[in-house]
Scaffold this motif. Structure first.
Motif, mmCIF file in Angstrom:
data_model
loop_
_atom_site.group_PDB
_atom_site.id
_atom_site.type_symbol
_atom_site.label_atom_id
_atom_site.label_comp_id
_atom_site.label_asym_id
_atom_site.label_seq_id
_atom_site.Cartn_x
_atom_site.Cartn_y
_atom_site.Cartn_z
ATOM 1 N N SER A 116 0.840 -1.196 0.000
ATOM 2 C CA SER A 116 0.000 0.000 0.000
ATOM 3 C C SER A 116 0.874 1.245 0.000
ATOM 4 C CB SER A 116 -0.886 0.014 1.246
ATOM 5 O OG SER A 116 -0.093 0.203 2.405
ATOM 6 N N LEU A 117 0.273 2.382 -0.331
ATOM 7 C CA LEU A 117 1.023 3.635 -0.324
ATOM 8 C C LEU A 117 1.603 3.907 1.060
ATOM 9 C CD1 LEU A 117 1.907 6.291 -1.704
ATOM 10 C CD2 LEU A 117 -0.264 7.274 -0.955
ATOM 11 N N ALA A 118 0.809 3.684 2.104
ATOM 12 C CA ALA A 118 1.298 3.926 3.465
ATOM 13 C C ALA A 118 2.494 3.033 3.778
ATOM 14 C CB ALA A 118 0.169 3.696 4.471
ATOM 15 N N ASP A 119 2.398 1.752 3.430
ATOM 16 C CA ASP A 119 3.508 0.827 3.665
ATOM 17 C C ASP A 119 4.725 1.223 2.840
ATOM 18 O OD1 ASP A 119 3.864 -1.139 5.480
ATOM 19 O OD2 ASP A 119 2.948 -2.753 4.315
ATOM 20 N N CYS A 120 4.480 1.697 1.633
ATOM 21 C CA CYS A 120 5.562 2.163 0.764
ATOM 22 C C CYS A 120 6.335 3.298 1.440
ATOM 23 C CB CYS A 120 4.969 2.626 -0.569
ATOM 24 S SG CYS A 120 6.083 3.589 -1.608
ATOM 25 N N LEU A 121 5.608 4.286 1.970
ATOM 26 C CA LEU A 121 6.262 5.426 2.613
ATOM 27 C C LEU A 121 6.994 5.004 3.889
ATOM 28 C CD1 LEU A 121 3.501 8.127 2.056
ATOM 29 C CD2 LEU A 121 5.649 7.844 0.800
ATOM 30 N N ARG A 122 6.411 4.067 4.619
ATOM 31 C CA ARG A 122 7.101 3.568 5.817
ATOM 32 C C ARG A 122 8.385 2.836 5.448
ATOM 33 N NH1 ARG A 122 1.677 3.042 8.078
ATOM 34 N NH2 ARG A 122 1.377 1.073 6.963
ATOM 35 N N SER A 123 8.340 2.045 4.384
ATOM 36 C CA SER A 123 9.536 1.288 3.999
ATOM 37 C C SER A 123 10.629 2.227 3.492
ATOM 38 C CB SER A 123 9.197 0.219 2.955
ATOM 39 O OG SER A 123 8.741 0.790 1.750
ATOM 40 N N VAL A 124 10.242 3.288 2.786
ATOM 41 C CA VAL A 124 11.229 4.268 2.323
ATOM 42 C C VAL A 124 11.867 4.973 3.518
ATOM 43 C CG1 VAL A 124 11.459 6.508 1.179
ATOM 44 C CG2 VAL A 124 10.274 4.659 0.039
ATOM 45 N N LEU A 155 3.724 7.609 9.639
ATOM 46 C CA LEU A 155 5.059 7.345 10.181
ATOM 47 C C LEU A 155 5.095 7.286 11.705
ATOM 48 C CD1 LEU A 155 7.205 9.657 7.848
ATOM 49 C CD2 LEU A 155 6.729 7.207 7.590
ATOM 50 N N GLU A 156 3.954 7.363 12.354
ATOM 51 C CA GLU A 156 3.969 7.481 13.814
ATOM 52 C C GLU A 156 4.518 6.238 14.516
ATOM 53 O OE1 GLU A 156 0.015 8.415 14.962
ATOM 54 O OE2 GLU A 156 -0.838 6.467 14.393
ATOM 55 N N ASP A 157 4.478 5.077 13.863
ATOM 56 C CA ASP A 157 4.957 3.853 14.522
ATOM 57 C C ASP A 157 6.304 3.372 14.008
ATOM 58 O OD1 ASP A 157 2.715 3.647 16.179
ATOM 59 O OD2 ASP A 157 1.554 2.622 14.629
ATOM 60 N N VAL A 158 6.957 4.145 13.147
ATOM 61 C CA VAL A 158 8.273 3.727 12.659
ATOM 62 C C VAL A 158 9.338 4.198 13.654
ATOM 63 C CG1 VAL A 158 7.528 3.823 10.250
ATOM 64 C CG2 VAL A 158 8.630 5.834 11.272
ATOM 65 N N PRO A 159 10.564 3.680 13.561
ATOM 66 C CA PRO A 159 11.614 4.122 14.490
ATOM 67 C C PRO A 159 11.834 5.637 14.443
ATOM 68 C CG PRO A 159 12.296 2.152 13.311
ATOM 69 C CD PRO A 159 11.017 2.597 12.678
ATOM 70 N N LYS A 160 12.392 6.168 15.519
ATOM 71 C CA LYS A 160 12.557 7.616 15.663
ATOM 72 C C LYS A 160 13.310 8.234 14.487
ATOM 73 C CE LYS A 160 14.531 11.167 18.671
ATOM 74 N NZ LYS A 160 15.336 11.435 19.888
ATOM 75 N N ALA A 161 14.391 7.595 14.049
ATOM 76 C CA ALA A 161 15.189 8.142 12.946
ATOM 77 C C ALA A 161 14.356 8.273 11.679
ATOM 78 C CB ALA A 161 16.411 7.260 12.692
ATOM 79 N N ALA A 162 13.474 7.304 11.440
ATOM 80 C CA ALA A 162 12.606 7.351 10.261
ATOM 81 C C ALA A 162 11.564 8.460 10.406
ATOM 82 C CB ALA A 162 11.930 5.998 10.055
ATOM 83 N N ARG A 163 11.021 8.641 11.622
ATOM 84 C CA ARG A 163 10.062 9.736 11.855
ATOM 85 C C ARG A 163 10.715 11.091 11.629
ATOM 86 N NH1 ARG A 163 8.986 6.910 16.539
ATOM 87 N NH2 ARG A 163 9.763 8.614 17.862
ATOM 88 N N GLU A 164 11.973 11.201 12.019
ATOM 89 C CA GLU A 164 12.683 12.469 11.828
ATOM 90 C C GLU A 164 12.847 12.793 10.355
ATOM 91 O OE1 GLU A 164 16.209 11.748 14.067
ATOM 92 O OE2 GLU A 164 15.317 12.416 15.972
ATOM 93 N N ARG A 165 12.982 11.789 9.533
ATOM 94 C CA ARG A 165 13.031 12.034 8.085
ATOM 95 C C ARG A 165 11.700 12.598 7.600
ATOM 96 N NH1 ARG A 165 16.256 6.727 5.667
ATOM 97 N NH2 ARG A 165 18.318 7.366 6.450
ATOM 98 N N GLY A 166 10.618 12.056 8.108
ATOM 99 C CA GLY A 166 9.301 12.572 7.729
ATOM 100 C C GLY A 166 9.127 14.026 8.109
ATOM 101 N N ALA A 167 9.716 14.423 9.243
ATOM 102 C CA ALA A 167 9.589 15.809 9.701
ATOM 103 C C ALA A 167 10.321 16.779 8.788
ATOM 104 C CB ALA A 167 10.127 15.925 11.128
#
Length: 271
Positions: A116-124, A155-167
């Motif tokens: 899914s698009l959401a899973d795609c963004l989480r994996s990226v 991205l709320e449930d991905v690791p902190k480093a990944a959330r920081e990329r989203g920010a």
């Protein structure tokens, strides 16, 4: 809607159950396979004979396209990594040769060939380098695939480093290359305003430090004479306003960034 329409709606791959729910009978499926209108690639999985490339590879392997490969399928920035990334269930017994595998539970999604698009963004967010991940997020925002708040939720449930990329994601990049330029300039301490409107000129890709207007021509840009002429008129209008301006290509950004950055620095030093 016929069951063949449903197959097309799902991107060219479907389970027996999905096709039966759309009205196909067992005889319909047998007839379609015999006639070449369908290929049965695995038990209970059918694909259109038009499906090929990475999507077909994933289907045959019991996997789904993910990370930057899925980004490309959604029309998002996928960077320069040309490997085929797929997600496999942790219960899968072995990694298919030639594929870059991510072993994660697969989110429920009707399309068999990609996450899914959401899973795609989480994996990226987890897998790609920061610049590529942020550019993928930027293009998802620009295309309307997701809102800033929607991206935060994804991205709320991905690791902190990944959330920081989203920010670090920002709306305003019409292409991944524009996002790459924004990120690189901001890391260098430059102030970047995107999609700036200039009276008598229209929208300009970005303004740097309030002084330099930068336009970025895409890889497939200027495929017709009219586009070329419009851009020359825009450049002329900026020149008549006494504005500092620079036009570069996507290829120059991705393959010769040092020279592009040096040109920007020289122009701004003269301001």
């Amino acid at each position: 809607m016929t069951w063949m329409n449903r197959l097309r709606e799902l991107g060219g791959a479907a389970t027996t159950h999905q096709l039966r729910m759309a009205g196909a009978t067992p005889e319909d499926l047998r007839r379609a396979v015999r006639g070449g209108a369908l290929d049965r690639v695995r038990k209970g999985v059918y694909v259109s004979p038009l499906m090929d490339g990475a999507a077909l590879e994933a289907i045959r392997a019991g996997a789904r396209l993910s990370c930057v490969t899925a980004c490309a399928s959604y029309g998002l920035w996928s960077g320069t990594d040309r490997r085929t990334h797929v997600t496999l269930s942790p219960q899968s017994r072995r990694a298919p040769p030639g594929l870059t595998c991510h072993w994660r539970p697969v989110e429920a999604h009707p399309e068999l060939w990609r996450v899914s698009l959401a899973d795609c963004l989480r994996s990226v967010a987890r897998c790609a380098d920061e610049e590529t991940a942020v550019a993928a997020f930027d293009t998802a925002l620009a295309s309307g695939h997701v809102s800033p708040s929607g991206l935060r939720r994804i991205l709320e449930d991905v690791p902190k480093a990944a959330r920081e990329r989203g920010a670090l994601a920002r709306p305003g990049s019409d292409s991944g290359v524009e996002s790459v330029v924004r990120q690189r300039l901001e890391r260098g301490g430059r102030l970047v305003e995107q999609q700036t409107h200039v009276r008598g000129v229209g929208r300009v890709d970005m303004r740097i430090d309030g002084e330099l207007y930068l336009e970025i021509d895409g890889y497939a840009f200027h495929s017709d004479a009219d586009s070329f002429e419009r851009d020359r008129l825009r450049d002329s209008a900026l020149a008549q306003r006494g504005a500092r301006r620079l036009r570069v290509t996507a290829r120059q950004v991705m393959e010769d960034w040092n020279r592009v950055e040096a040109a920007i620095d020289r122009i701004l030093e003269q301001a």
